[in-house]
Write a protein that holds these residues in place. Structure first.
Motif, PDB file in Angstrom:
ATOM      1  N   LEU A  95      10.259  10.465   5.220  1.00 23.71           N
ATOM      2  CA  LEU A  95       9.960  12.047   5.390  1.00 23.71           C
ATOM      3  C   LEU A  95       8.753  12.345   6.310  1.00 23.71           C
ATOM      4  O   LEU A  95       9.010  13.630   6.858  1.00 23.71           O
ATOM      5  CB  LEU A  95       9.590  12.327   3.957  1.00 23.71           C
ATOM      6  N   VAL A  96       7.783  11.751   6.378  1.00 22.74           N
ATOM      7  CA  VAL A  96       6.687  11.928   7.257  1.00 22.74           C
ATOM      8  C   VAL A  96       6.453  10.999   8.636  1.00 22.74           C
ATOM      9  O   VAL A  96       5.675  11.355   9.035  1.00 22.74           O
ATOM     10  CB  VAL A  96       5.441  12.215   6.484  1.00 22.74           C
ATOM     11  N   GLY A  97       7.334  10.104   8.488  1.00 21.79           N
ATOM     12  CA  GLY A  97       7.103   9.110   9.812  1.00 21.79           C
ATOM     13  C   GLY A  97       6.730   8.023   9.542  1.00 21.79           C
ATOM     14  O   GLY A  97       5.741   7.766   8.720  1.00 21.79           O
ATOM     15  N   TRP A  98       6.922   7.098  10.443  1.00 18.98           N
ATOM     16  CA  TRP A  98       6.297   5.450  10.673  1.00 18.98           C
ATOM     17  C   TRP A  98       4.687   5.891  10.903  1.00 18.98           C
ATOM     18  O   TRP A  98       4.025   4.979  10.315  1.00 18.98           O
ATOM     19  CB  TRP A  98       7.096   4.851  11.423  1.00 18.98           C
ATOM     20  N   GLU A  99       4.390   6.715  11.613  1.00 18.28           N
ATOM     21  CA  GLU A  99       3.076   6.753  12.047  1.00 18.28           C
ATOM     22  C   GLU A  99       1.952   7.021  11.198  1.00 18.28           C
ATOM     23  O   GLU A  99       0.811   6.898  11.438  1.00 18.28           O
ATOM     24  CB  GLU A  99       2.861   7.998  13.150  1.00 18.28           C
ATOM     25  N   THR A 100       2.595   7.667  10.099  1.00 22.14           N
ATOM     26  CA  THR A 100       1.366   7.738   8.951  1.00 22.14           C
ATOM     27  C   THR A 100       1.037   6.523   8.395  1.00 22.14           C
ATOM     28  O   THR A 100      -0.069   6.725   7.543  1.00 22.14           O
ATOM     29  CB  THR A 100       2.257   8.737   7.682  1.00 22.14           C
ATOM     30  N   GLY A 101       1.543   5.532   8.456  1.00 28.88           N
ATOM     31  CA  GLY A 101       1.230   4.124   8.196  1.00 28.88           C
ATOM     32  C   GLY A 101       1.310   3.827   6.861  1.00 28.88           C
ATOM     33  O   GLY A 101       0.846   2.816   6.132  1.00 28.88           O
ATOM     34  N   PHE A 102       2.305   4.594   6.250  1.00 32.73           N
ATOM     35  CA  PHE A 102       2.276   4.083   4.584  1.00 32.73           C
ATOM     36  C   PHE A 102       3.193   2.903   4.521  1.00 32.73           C
ATOM     37  O   PHE A 102       2.961   2.143   3.250  1.00 32.73           O
ATOM     38  CB  PHE A 102       3.354   5.214   3.891  1.00 32.73           C
ATOM     39  N   HIS A 149       9.799  15.827   8.063  1.00 33.39           N
ATOM     40  CA  HIS A 149       8.492  16.547   8.036  1.00 33.39           C
ATOM     41  C   HIS A 149       7.862  16.351   9.315  1.00 33.39           C
ATOM     42  O   HIS A 149       7.273  15.137   9.166  1.00 33.39           O
ATOM     43  CB  HIS A 149       7.890  16.953   6.872  1.00 33.39           C
ATOM     44  N   GLN A 150       7.479  17.144  10.289  1.00 31.94           N
ATOM     45  CA  GLN A 150       6.334  16.732  11.143  1.00 31.94           C
ATOM     46  C   GLN A 150       5.133  17.171  10.809  1.00 31.94           C
ATOM     47  O   GLN A 150       4.859  18.440  10.726  1.00 31.94           O
ATOM     48  CB  GLN A 150       6.880  17.445  12.517  1.00 31.94           C
ATOM     49  N   LEU A 151       4.176  16.108  10.618  1.00 32.38           N
ATOM     50  CA  LEU A 151       2.928  16.466  10.086  1.00 32.38           C
ATOM     51  C   LEU A 151       1.810  16.899  11.376  1.00 32.38           C
ATOM     52  O   LEU A 151       2.081  16.520  12.402  1.00 32.38           O
ATOM     53  CB  LEU A 151       2.429  15.527   9.224  1.00 32.38           C
ATOM     54  N   ASP A 152       0.801  17.510  10.818  1.00 28.97           N
ATOM     55  CA  ASP A 152      -0.163  17.984  11.759  1.00 28.97           C
ATOM     56  C   ASP A 152      -0.747  16.740  12.438  1.00 28.97           C
ATOM     57  O   ASP A 152      -1.042  15.826  11.687  1.00 28.97           O
ATOM     58  CB  ASP A 152      -1.425  18.877  11.087  1.00 28.97           C
ATOM     59  N   PRO A 153      -0.957  16.426  13.840  1.00 34.51           N
ATOM     60  CA  PRO A 153      -1.512  15.238  14.170  1.00 34.51           C
ATOM     61  C   PRO A 153      -2.627  14.502  13.492  1.00 34.51           C
ATOM     62  O   PRO A 153      -2.897  13.479  13.510  1.00 34.51           O
ATOM     63  CB  PRO A 153      -1.762  15.540  15.698  1.00 34.51           C
ATOM     64  N   LEU A 154      -3.558  15.517  13.492  1.00 30.68           N
ATOM     65  CA  LEU A 154      -4.804  14.982  12.885  1.00 30.68           C
ATOM     66  C   LEU A 154      -4.651  14.541  11.458  1.00 30.68           C
ATOM     67  O   LEU A 154      -5.180  13.551  10.982  1.00 30.68           O
ATOM     68  CB  LEU A 154      -5.848  16.303  12.639  1.00 30.68           C
ATOM     69  N   LEU A 155      -3.766  15.158  10.617  1.00 28.30           N
ATOM     70  CA  LEU A 155      -3.532  14.856   9.241  1.00 28.30           C
ATOM     71  C   LEU A 155      -2.556  13.430   9.255  1.00 28.30           C
ATOM     72  O   LEU A 155      -3.143  12.338   8.394  1.00 28.30           O
ATOM     73  CB  LEU A 155      -2.728  15.812   8.429  1.00 28.30           C
ATOM     74  N   GLU A 156      -1.755  13.372  10.295  1.00 23.78           N
ATOM     75  CA  GLU A 156      -1.106  11.907  10.622  1.00 23.78           C
ATOM     76  C   GLU A 156      -1.789  10.817  10.935  1.00 23.78           C
ATOM     77  O   GLU A 156      -1.901   9.866  10.197  1.00 23.78           O
ATOM     78  CB  GLU A 156      -0.006  12.366  11.690  1.00 23.78           C
TER      79      GLU A 156
END
Ligand SMILES: Nc1nc2c(ncn2[C@@H]2O[C@H](COP(=O)(O)OP(=O)(O)OP(=O)(O)O)[C@@H](O)[C@H]2O)c(=O)[nH]1
Length: 378
Positions: A95-102, A149-156
């Motif tokens: 949902l929020v992408g690989w870059e969020t690191g979950f 969902h594309q998150l705000d870069p800072l939040l990501e």
């Protein structure tokens, strides 16, 4: 003392210990707090599915925490957070992408599964493979599919670094926990290898190690060292009359008497059968004879109550010897054994000194011969 356990059972027992339960509970509480925060974060970021999922996550961690309180439900308490992590990491990556690191949080599942002591090897390999396949499939999916969902870069980035930090923290705690379990199991095995399982006395092997040290110290510091070789009289007839269990009870009671009379620095070991050896550092023959006589009297006053209702009284014969300069330890034991043998021949229930210098505890002329000397009349 309980019968010896195989190494794996010691490990299981350690894992089921109070500390491990506490660790799972603390992890569950931490999980609850983190996922409460995620509810707010994903609510704020406009990802309602993840916000709702985190409500479930909080409930799962609360359930896990509750399970740690119930006896024997530690496995459930530990498995629930693992399932949550797997589902949460998958859903969040999609949902929020690989870059969020979950996805990082899936990695500690591998050591957790592989180190679980109660799980069959095949199941462990199956679960580990499943986790690896899900991890790689997620990577492939997120490489080819943009997050919904594309998150705000800072939040990501904040989420990514939080997850990386969490990964290090979890791996650190896991390693520390496993080290604790292994070192506790190691200590337990060491204690098992050093003691007699029936009485809890040191075994012959451990006594010989300690004697080597005590002998070296005595020679270096020019201090005295004595041994008592103690043998229960007519023990065979105790077994014959009261059975092997009755004999075992007498052996345990005898060891209790020995321990009561010994100082903290003394070593009491089961030398074999119904024979015990007491190592007395910084003790000359006179002192050793005093201890032996006190012990002999204590034993003759002792009554062992058996389950059958029978009461057993017994006596002990003790051979005493002091280590001579330059004498090997085996030699002093052999002299104590000679005194013990002479004591048995002389009628039992007595303390006899061997070697020189010889002094009697009881009144009378001090013996001058290096041969066994009777100290206490039967
Ligand atoms: N119950 C029990 N008996 C043991 C154990 N180890 C050795 N024994 C018994 O100890 C007895 C020793 O008997 P003996 O060596 O004949 O000596 P004793 O009857 O004490 O006679 P003296 O030493 O000459 O007074 C044997 O019957 C052994 O089977 C043990 O762990 N438990």
């Amino acid at each position: 003392m309980p019968p010896p356990l195989p190494a794996t059972e010691w490990l299981n027992a350690s894992l089921a210990s109070h500390n491990y339960r506490l660790l799972v509970r603390q992890a569950a509480v931490l999980g609850m707090v983190m996922h409460l925060l995620f509810i707010g974060v994903f609510g704020y970021a406009g990802v309602p599915v993840l916000a709702a999922f985190n409500v479930l996550s909080v409930a799962t961690f609360a359930w896990s925490c509750w399970e740690t309180r119930a006896r024997g439900r530690l496995v459930v308490a530990a498995v629930l957070p693992c399932i949550e992590v797997l589902l949460h990491a998958t859903l969040a990556s999609v949902l929020v992408g690989w870059e969020t690191g979950f996805h990082y949080l899936m990695l500690p599942l591998l050591p957790l599964v592989m180190l679980a002591s109660n799980t069959a090897q095949r199941l462990k390999v199956l679960i580990a493979t499943l986790v690896a396949v899900i991890y790689m499939a997620l990577n492939v999916w997120t490489t080819h599919q943009a997050p919904s969902h594309q998150l705000d870069p800072l939040l990501e980035s904040s989420l990514r670094y939080t997850n990386i930090l969490s990964l290090f923290a979890i791996l650190g705690v896991l390693s520390r926990c496993y080290l604790g379990v292994v070192s506790r199991a190691q200590q337990a095995l060491l204690a098992q290898a050093s003691t007699d399982p029936l009485t809890g006395a040191l075994n012959r092997r451990r006594l010989l190690e300690m004697a080597q040290l005590a002998t070296a110290r005595s020679k270096r510091n020019h201090t005295t060292l004595s041994v008592l070789l103690c043998d229960i009289d007519h023990f065979k007839s105790v077994n014959d009359q009261h059975g092997h269990d009755g004999g075992d009870r007498v052996l345990k009671a005898f060891f209790q008497c020995l321990q009561e009379q010994a100082r903290e620095v003394d070593c009491v070991a089961r030398w074999g059968g119904e024979e015990f050896l007491v190592l007395l550092p910084d003790t000359d023959l006179t002192g050793a004879l005093t201890v032996a006589e006190r012990l002999r009297r204590r034993v003759s006053d002792c009554t062992v109550n058996l389950d059958s209702g029978a009461q057993v009284r017994f006596t002990v014969t003790i051979g005493v010897a002091q280590l001579k300069p330059a004498e090997p330890f085996a030699q002093v034991v052999s002299r104590a054994d000679g005194a013990l043998y002479a004591g048995k021949q002389g009628g039992r229930n007595r303390v006899l000194a061997a070697g020189s210098p010889v002094k009697a505890v009881s009144s009378g002329p001090a013996p001058t011969e290096p041969s066994p000397q009777r100290v206490t009349p039967a």
